[in-house]
Design a protein around this motif. Structure first.
Motif, PDB file in Angstrom:
ATOM      1  N   GLY A 139       0.835  -1.192   0.000  1.00 24.11           N
ATOM      2  CA  GLY A 139       0.000   0.000   0.000  1.00 24.11           C
ATOM      3  C   GLY A 139       0.869   1.240   0.000  1.00 24.11           C
ATOM      4  O   GLY A 139       2.093   1.167  -0.143  1.00 24.11           O
ATOM      5  N   THR A 140       0.238   2.382   0.215  1.00 26.56           N
ATOM      6  CA  THR A 140       0.960   3.652   0.181  1.00 26.56           C
ATOM      7  C   THR A 140       1.647   3.940   1.521  1.00 26.56           C
ATOM      8  O   THR A 140       1.290   3.360   2.555  1.00 26.56           O
ATOM      9  N   PHE A 141       2.570   4.867   1.487  1.00 28.82           N
ATOM     10  CA  PHE A 141       3.233   5.318   2.709  1.00 28.82           C
ATOM     11  C   PHE A 141       2.207   5.860   3.696  1.00 28.82           C
ATOM     12  O   PHE A 141       2.247   5.530   4.887  1.00 28.82           O
ATOM     13  N   GLU A 142       1.285   6.681   3.208  1.00 34.42           N
ATOM     14  CA  GLU A 142       0.283   7.285   4.083  1.00 34.42           C
ATOM     15  C   GLU A 142      -0.575   6.217   4.753  1.00 34.42           C
ATOM     16  O   GLU A 142      -0.872   6.304   5.948  1.00 34.42           O
ATOM     17  N   ASP A 143      -0.969   5.210   3.992  1.00 38.31           N
ATOM     18  CA  ASP A 143      -1.766   4.122   4.566  1.00 38.31           C
ATOM     19  C   ASP A 143      -0.961   3.340   5.602  1.00 38.31           C
ATOM     20  O   ASP A 143      -1.484   2.952   6.649  1.00 38.31           O
ATOM     21  N   ALA A 144       0.312   3.096   5.301  1.00 43.39           N
ATOM     22  CA  ALA A 144       1.170   2.361   6.242  1.00 43.39           C
ATOM     23  C   ALA A 144       1.356   3.146   7.529  1.00 43.39           C
ATOM     24  O   ALA A 144       1.262   2.593   8.627  1.00 43.39           O
ATOM     25  N   ALA A 145       1.615   4.450   7.409  1.00 47.55           N
ATOM     26  CA  ALA A 145       1.803   5.285   8.597  1.00 47.55           C
ATOM     27  C   ALA A 145       0.528   5.311   9.443  1.00 47.55           C
ATOM     28  O   ALA A 145       0.594   5.205  10.672  1.00 47.55           O
ATOM     29  N   PHE A 146      -0.618   5.423   8.785  1.00 52.60           N
ATOM     30  CA  PHE A 146      -1.890   5.403   9.511  1.00 52.60           C
ATOM     31  C   PHE A 146      -2.078   4.054  10.206  1.00 52.60           C
ATOM     32  O   PHE A 146      -2.506   3.998  11.365  1.00 52.60           O
ATOM     33  N   ALA A 147      -1.765   2.964   9.509  1.00 52.93           N
ATOM     34  CA  ALA A 147      -1.931   1.619  10.073  1.00 52.93           C
ATOM     35  C   ALA A 147      -1.025   1.415  11.281  1.00 52.93           C
ATOM     36  O   ALA A 147      -1.439   0.816  12.280  1.00 52.93           O
ATOM     37  N   LEU A 162      17.309   9.647  -0.226  1.00 52.72           N
ATOM     38  CA  LEU A 162      17.246   8.377   0.489  1.00 52.72           C
ATOM     39  C   LEU A 162      15.846   7.780   0.519  1.00 52.72           C
ATOM     40  O   LEU A 162      15.672   6.569   0.365  1.00 52.72           O
ATOM     41  N   PHE A 163      14.841   8.610   0.759  1.00 54.30           N
ATOM     42  CA  PHE A 163      13.465   8.142   0.912  1.00 54.30           C
ATOM     43  C   PHE A 163      12.521   9.089   0.189  1.00 54.30           C
ATOM     44  O   PHE A 163      12.739  10.296   0.172  1.00 54.30           O
ATOM     45  N   ASP A 164      11.444   8.527  -0.340  1.00 50.75           N
ATOM     46  CA  ASP A 164      10.357   9.370  -0.823  1.00 50.75           C
ATOM     47  C   ASP A 164       9.584   9.900   0.371  1.00 50.75           C
ATOM     48  O   ASP A 164       9.049  11.004   0.334  1.00 50.75           O
ATOM     49  N   GLY A 183       8.583   3.778  -4.112  1.00 46.92           N
ATOM     50  CA  GLY A 183       7.308   3.086  -4.140  1.00 46.92           C
ATOM     51  C   GLY A 183       7.257   1.790  -3.354  1.00 46.92           C
ATOM     52  O   GLY A 183       6.198   1.189  -3.230  1.00 46.92           O
ATOM     53  N   LYS A 184       8.375   1.358  -2.802  1.00 44.73           N
ATOM     54  CA  LYS A 184       8.389   0.165  -1.952  1.00 44.73           C
ATOM     55  C   LYS A 184       8.278   0.638  -0.502  1.00 44.73           C
ATOM     56  O   LYS A 184       9.181   1.288   0.028  1.00 44.73           O
ATOM     57  N   VAL A 185       7.170   0.292   0.133  1.00 42.27           N
ATOM     58  CA  VAL A 185       6.919   0.741   1.499  1.00 42.27           C
ATOM     59  C   VAL A 185       7.313  -0.365   2.463  1.00 42.27           C
ATOM     60  O   VAL A 185       6.942  -1.527   2.293  1.00 42.27           O
ATOM     61  N   THR A 186       8.082   0.019   3.474  1.00 54.25           N
ATOM     62  CA  THR A 186       8.594  -0.910   4.468  1.00 54.25           C
ATOM     63  C   THR A 186       8.259  -0.399   5.862  1.00 54.25           C
ATOM     64  O   THR A 186       8.339   0.802   6.128  1.00 54.25           O
TER      65      THR A 186
END
Length: 149
Positions: A35-43, A78-80, A118-121
């Protein structure tokens, strides 16, 4: 063999499937997020709060690194996006510090979310074996909840 080593071997043997932890340079345990960075951060934020924990600070590390990139003479992005959530658990902290008061060095605990091309970790540091395994177990539960969000 401890459960952490077994999990890493299992992840490698199964092709590190969705949600399987992977050790990064023996310093971090990471999980891929679909998923997106925003979704991951929210999760991640939601998973921390759902454990009854309070986020002390959300560090916008990616923004800082990008903002200061030219100032330090670098042209490397380094990061998006990258944020680090800092928090503690009174219960787990007491448990690990009663085992060894010097475990205070590991507090507060942190979970990062990073987007690289685009790879969210999502991940956290690999803690020493022994009493600190309780912290690692807590962080694993939080991240597993986040990646399944």
């Amino acid at each position: 063999m401890n459960t952490k080593a077994l999990a890493v071997l299992l992840a490698l043997a199964t092709g590190a499937g969705f949600g399987a932890p992977v050790l990064a340079n023996d310093q971090a345990i990471t999980f891929d997020y679909d998923g997106t960075f925003e979704d991951a951060a929210f999760a991640v934020e939601d998973a921390i709060i759902s454990k009854g924990l309070v986020i002390d600070y959300r560090s916008h590390t990616g923004e800082m690194l990008e903002r200061t990139r030219e100032d330090v003479g670098s042209d490397v992005v380094l990061f998006d996006a990258a944020d680090v959530f800092l928090f503690c658990s009174a219960t787990v902290s007491r448990q690990v510090m009663e085992a060894d008061p010097m475990n205070i060095v590991h507090c507060p605990y942190s979970i990062f979310v990073a987007d690289q091309a685009g790879k969210v970790t999502i991940g956290f540091r690999d803690y020493p074996d022994g009493p600190m395994q309780a912290v690692e177990d807590l962080l694993t539960e939080i991240v597993e909840e986040a990646v399944s969000f």
